[in-house]
Design a protein around this motif. Structure first.
Motif, PDB file in Angstrom:
ATOM      1  N   ALA A 110       0.871  -1.301   0.075  1.00 36.53           N
ATOM      2  CA  ALA A 110       0.027  -0.129  -0.053  1.00 36.53           C
ATOM      3  C   ALA A 110       0.894   1.219   0.024  1.00 36.53           C
ATOM      4  O   ALA A 110       0.705   2.292  -0.791  1.00 36.53           O
ATOM      5  CB  ALA A 110      -0.917   0.140   1.075  1.00 36.53           C
ATOM      6  N   LEU A 111       2.002   1.250   0.941  1.00 39.52           N
ATOM      7  CA  LEU A 111       2.835   2.384   1.008  1.00 39.52           C
ATOM      8  C   LEU A 111       3.413   2.614  -0.312  1.00 39.52           C
ATOM      9  O   LEU A 111       3.714   3.734  -0.966  1.00 39.52           O
ATOM     10  CB  LEU A 111       3.797   2.247   2.190  1.00 39.52           C
ATOM     11  N   PHE A 112       3.778   1.563  -1.187  1.00 34.01           N
ATOM     12  CA  PHE A 112       4.596   1.615  -2.327  1.00 34.01           C
ATOM     13  C   PHE A 112       3.631   2.378  -3.331  1.00 34.01           C
ATOM     14  O   PHE A 112       4.188   3.299  -4.232  1.00 34.01           O
ATOM     15  CB  PHE A 112       4.982   0.160  -2.763  1.00 34.01           C
ATOM     16  N   GLN A 113       2.624   1.783  -3.396  1.00 31.09           N
ATOM     17  CA  GLN A 113       1.271   2.747  -4.254  1.00 31.09           C
ATOM     18  C   GLN A 113       1.139   3.988  -4.004  1.00 31.09           C
ATOM     19  O   GLN A 113       1.310   5.001  -5.009  1.00 31.09           O
ATOM     20  CB  GLN A 113       0.011   1.604  -4.339  1.00 31.09           C
ATOM     21  N   PHE A 114       1.128   4.334  -2.647  1.00 35.14           N
ATOM     22  CA  PHE A 114       0.918   5.731  -2.219  1.00 35.14           C
ATOM     23  C   PHE A 114       2.216   6.531  -2.765  1.00 35.14           C
ATOM     24  O   PHE A 114       2.217   7.860  -3.047  1.00 35.14           O
ATOM     25  CB  PHE A 114       0.641   6.064  -0.861  1.00 35.14           C
ATOM     26  N   GLN A 115       3.319   6.052  -2.633  1.00 33.49           N
ATOM     27  CA  GLN A 115       4.731   6.628  -3.143  1.00 33.49           C
ATOM     28  C   GLN A 115       4.403   6.951  -4.683  1.00 33.49           C
ATOM     29  O   GLN A 115       5.015   7.924  -5.045  1.00 33.49           O
ATOM     30  CB  GLN A 115       5.628   5.643  -2.914  1.00 33.49           C
ATOM     31  N   LEU A 116       4.209   5.911  -5.393  1.00 29.01           N
ATOM     32  CA  LEU A 116       3.941   6.100  -6.860  1.00 29.01           C
ATOM     33  C   LEU A 116       2.964   7.317  -7.122  1.00 29.01           C
ATOM     34  O   LEU A 116       3.152   8.110  -7.779  1.00 29.01           O
ATOM     35  CB  LEU A 116       3.442   4.775  -7.322  1.00 29.01           C
ATOM     36  N   LEU A 138       4.090  12.033  -1.330  1.00 29.01           N
ATOM     37  CA  LEU A 138       5.381  11.067  -1.423  1.00 29.01           C
ATOM     38  C   LEU A 138       6.041  11.285  -0.361  1.00 29.01           C
ATOM     39  O   LEU A 138       6.983  10.105  -0.279  1.00 29.01           O
ATOM     40  CB  LEU A 138       6.128  11.450  -2.878  1.00 29.01           C
ATOM     41  N   LEU A 139       6.492  12.220   0.233  1.00 28.78           N
ATOM     42  CA  LEU A 139       7.189  12.248   1.142  1.00 28.78           C
ATOM     43  C   LEU A 139       6.810  11.487   2.679  1.00 28.78           C
ATOM     44  O   LEU A 139       7.724  10.512   3.219  1.00 28.78           O
ATOM     45  CB  LEU A 139       7.384  13.642   2.025  1.00 28.78           C
ATOM     46  N   ILE A 140       5.337  11.444   2.955  1.00 31.23           N
ATOM     47  CA  ILE A 140       5.078  10.650   4.018  1.00 31.23           C
ATOM     48  C   ILE A 140       5.128   9.092   3.757  1.00 31.23           C
ATOM     49  O   ILE A 140       5.491   8.349   4.432  1.00 31.23           O
ATOM     50  CB  ILE A 140       3.726  11.196   4.558  1.00 31.23           C
ATOM     51  N   SER A 141       4.875   8.803   2.444  1.00 27.84           N
ATOM     52  CA  SER A 141       5.076   7.356   2.141  1.00 27.84           C
ATOM     53  C   SER A 141       6.556   7.018   2.138  1.00 27.84           C
ATOM     54  O   SER A 141       7.080   5.934   2.733  1.00 27.84           O
ATOM     55  CB  SER A 141       4.771   7.210   0.637  1.00 27.84           C
ATOM     56  N   SER A 142       7.429   7.999   1.735  1.00 32.97           N
ATOM     57  CA  SER A 142       9.139   7.592   1.704  1.00 32.97           C
ATOM     58  C   SER A 142       9.321   7.530   2.986  1.00 32.97           C
ATOM     59  O   SER A 142      10.339   6.849   3.323  1.00 32.97           O
ATOM     60  CB  SER A 142       9.599   8.767   0.980  1.00 32.97           C
ATOM     61  N   LEU A 147      11.666   3.320   6.762  1.00 29.03           N
ATOM     62  CA  LEU A 147      11.776   2.645   7.923  1.00 29.03           C
ATOM     63  C   LEU A 147      11.543   1.291   7.731  1.00 29.03           C
ATOM     64  O   LEU A 147      11.482   0.470   8.663  1.00 29.03           O
ATOM     65  CB  LEU A 147      10.897   3.208   8.959  1.00 29.03           C
ATOM     66  N   HIS A 148      10.839   0.998   6.651  1.00 24.77           N
ATOM     67  CA  HIS A 148      10.512  -0.477   6.390  1.00 24.77           C
ATOM     68  C   HIS A 148      11.612  -1.538   6.723  1.00 24.77           C
ATOM     69  O   HIS A 148      12.577  -1.294   6.174  1.00 24.77           O
ATOM     70  CB  HIS A 148       9.724  -0.409   4.786  1.00 24.77           C
ATOM     71  N   GLY A 149      11.192  -2.383   7.482  1.00 25.72           N
ATOM     72  CA  GLY A 149      12.291  -3.384   7.737  1.00 25.72           C
ATOM     73  C   GLY A 149      12.829  -3.218   9.178  1.00 25.72           C
ATOM     74  O   GLY A 149      13.608  -4.008   9.649  1.00 25.72           O
ATOM     75  N   GLN A 150      12.789  -1.896   9.499  1.00 21.63           N
ATOM     76  CA  GLN A 150      13.433  -1.549  10.919  1.00 21.63           C
ATOM     77  C   GLN A 150      14.636  -1.837  11.204  1.00 21.63           C
ATOM     78  O   GLN A 150      15.591  -1.813  10.394  1.00 21.63           O
ATOM     79  CB  GLN A 150      12.424  -2.229  12.002  1.00 21.63           C
TER      80      GLN A 150
END
Lengths: 499, 109
Positions: A110-116, A138-142, A147-150
């Motif tokens: 979902a985050l990847f799509q919002f980034q796009l 794009l910033l809040i998704s980025s 942080l993905h994977g922590q």
């Protein structure tokens, strides 16, 4: 009105929303859906590219509110080109992520799509405040994708990235509202008209707003002295995210190009081309500092991060030239560097996986399982990014060197670019020989995953494709640069509405 | 009224910058919030200052520009989300890094 223009926004918006609603679905279903939604952007972007190829400006008035009162999307050759680039890069990054990186945290797809959505929106919008909104999307998704994977490294670089960008957003708002307060509009084409017609008294404040915007876009594009966050953040991000981030700096450069050729462009009266004197030295220094960073870095991903900074400097030099040849060369280099640095980030992750616990740290580690294959791919990628023939980096740099008019500028630019290339070559040879030749002990890891390898090689092959199709691509880029520099059609958007 | 507004904005931004330079996560978050308040007020003032004038045409003799009010609403919503995010990130950093310094490590004395 052509509804095709809004498709690059609707696809990721609805795909992302659907993925949020269906977050309990099994992972293969989410992967398939997300991959399809990303791949679907490629034909849409190709269609838009063909549409834009006729040189017309296409407007999409949201809710049929006519400009300058409503928010418009604006499609010209440049935005179509960048949409296609983004779609291709995202497809390969998504392919890579589907092989396991998306499991390392919730809601990756979902985050990847919002980034796009954010990136596509920033490329398409014709309204300055709307540009701010898409930047924030794009910033809040980025932020979350970074942080993905922590892990501590990601949190550490994440805090810097988030705080800096929040400050950037505040400055962006000040600049935008200042422009609105002075000129009474936020539509970019309308702003261009009004800047051309403004009285001399408001010129200093309008210029101040422009410089504020330059700082904000410079932060996004990682121009010296606002680039310190980039290598650390990109090195800490998971590979597919880092690959997608290869286009994020280009969003900043796109915004610089759009705002400072259209609003503060050749028609802007006393403020005409006001930033090009600033951009030229900044570009050269950014380039040089990026090379030093690459020479000094202690990890493979950090090296590539610094190479991104070098590419930003190179691109900015092309933009600062402001001529048709300079812009066309910069755009060719932009295509090349986005694809190749995306591919290199993926490749660095493949290499790190085969070096056991040491990852991509530049110290002697266990031998790779597939040294020949990965070594050859790394060699090709390194040659391409440094700018040696037969790959696209060479042609990009050649075009840039030719675009600089003879004189003091050329005397400064040629040595910086060429010695910088040498520095990159040294940094990458050192990295490559350490990773592939100075290995100790037996391989510890498994062979690389086929699809991951395909994604990395696919992006690097983009460099070959850019060379093979150089003639039509350069013709298109020349037309793009010519369109950007001919402001009359843009200004006619508003003037035509008044008549 | 203009002078009061300008001084207010100046004080808020000064405090915000000071707090951000403290380089501890909590003061940084408060500083960012102060700056974003100041920016919101600034956007609002870009529609010119007036008292008792509605943002609707035709309801009274004078009206104010409604667009900055719409812009400031958008900016507030976005700023709210960002503040929430940065607070969660700060807590996360405190848990992962065991320090509240923005660099993720205590500065060397």
């Amino acid at each position: 009105m052509m509804h095709a223009l809004i498709l690059p926004l609707l696809f990721p918006l609805f795909a992302g929303a659907a993925l949020l609603l269906g977050h309990r679905l099994p992972l293969p279903a989410k992967r398939g859906f997300s991959l399809l939604a990303t791949l679907a952007l490629v034909p849409v972007a190709l269609w838009l590219l063909l549409l834009a190829g006729d040189g017309q400006l296409r407007l999409y008035a949201m809710g049929d509110w006519q400009p300058p009162f409503g928010i418009v999307l604006l499609l010209d050759r440049l935005s179509a080109l960048l949409l296609l680039l983004n779609a291709v890069l995202a497809s390969f990054a998504m392919l890579y992520a589907c092989r396991g990186d998306d499991e390392r945290g919730p809601n990756f797809h979902a985050l990847f799509q919002f980034q796009l959505l954010g990136i596509n929106g920033a490329f398409l919008t014709g309204d300055l405040f709307n540009l701010f909104v898409f930047f924030e999307i794009l910033l809040i998704s980025s932020y979350t994708l970074l942080l993905h994977g922590q892990g501590p490294a990601r949190v550490r670089s994440g805090i810097h990235y988030v705080v800096l960008n929040l400050l950037g957003s505040a400055l962006f708002l000040v600049g935008v509202s200042l422009l609105y307060g002075l000129l009474g509009t936020l539509n970019m084409a309308d702003l261009a008209v009004r800047v051309a017609e403004m009285d001399a008294g408001s010129a200093p404040l309008v210029a101040a707003a422009g410089y504020l915007l330059l700082i904000v876009f410079g932060l996004k594009a990682a121009i010296l002295p606002l680039h310190f966050w980039l290598p650390r953040a990109y090195a800490a991000a998971t590979a597919p995210v880092a690959a997608l981030f290869a286009i994020m700096t280009k969003v900043g450069l796109y915004a610089i190009l759009r705002v400072f050729t259209l609003i503060y462009g050749s028609e802007a009266g006393p403020l005409a081309n006001m930033v090009s004197d600033w951009l030229w030295p900044l570009a050269l220094v950014t380039l040089a500092v990026g090379v030093f960073g690459a020479l000094a870095s202690r990890g493979l991903q950090t090296t590539i991060g610094h190479l991104v900074v070098v590419s930003v400097g190179t691109l900015l030099a092309g933009l600062a030239l402001g001529s048709q040849a300079g812009l066309a060369a910069a755009l060719y280099y932009l295509l090349h560097t986005t694809l190749v640095s995306g591919g290199l980030f993926l490749l660095a992750d493949l290499i790190a996986r085969q070096r056991g616990a040491l990852g991509a740290l530049l110290v002697s580690a266990p031998a790779l399982r597939q040294p020949l294959l990965l070594g050859l791919v790394f060699f090709a990628g390194a040659i391409s990014v440094v700018g040696l023939p037969p790959f696209s980096g060479f042609f990009g740099k050649l075009m840039l060197l030719q675009a600089v008019p003879p004189g003091p500028d050329a005397l400064l630019f040629w040595p910086v670019l060429l010695v910088g290339g040498l520095g990159m070559l040294i940094a990458l040879s050192r990295t490559g020989s350490l990773i592939f030749w100075r290995a100790e002990g037996e391989p510890v890891a498994e062979r690389a995953d086929g699809l991951r390898l395909l994604a990395a090689v696919g992006l690097l092959l983009g460099s070959v494709l850019l060379v093979l199709l150089a003639r039509p691509i350069i013709a298109y880029l020349q037309a793009t640069a010519a369109q950007l520099l001919d402001l009359q059609p843009y200004l006619a958007i508003i003037r035509g509405g008044e008549a | 009224m203009e002078a009061v507004l300008a001084v207010t904005l100046g004080v808020m931004v000064t405090c915000g910058v000071y707090l951000i330079l403290r380089a501890r996560v909590f003061p940084v978050v408060v500083g960012l919030t102060l700056i974003s308040y100041a920016v919101n007020l600034f956007i609002f003032s870009m529609g010119r200052l007036a008292t008792g004038a509605p943002a609707v045409i035709g309801k009274s003799a004078s009206h104010v520009d409604p667009l900055p009010q719409a812009l400031v609403l958008t900016a507030i919503v976005i700023g709210f989300a960002m503040t929430a995010f940065v607070v969660v990130l700060a807590l996360r950093g405190l848990g992962e890094l065991k320090t509240d310094h923005v660099d993720g490590q205590e500065p060397r004395e």
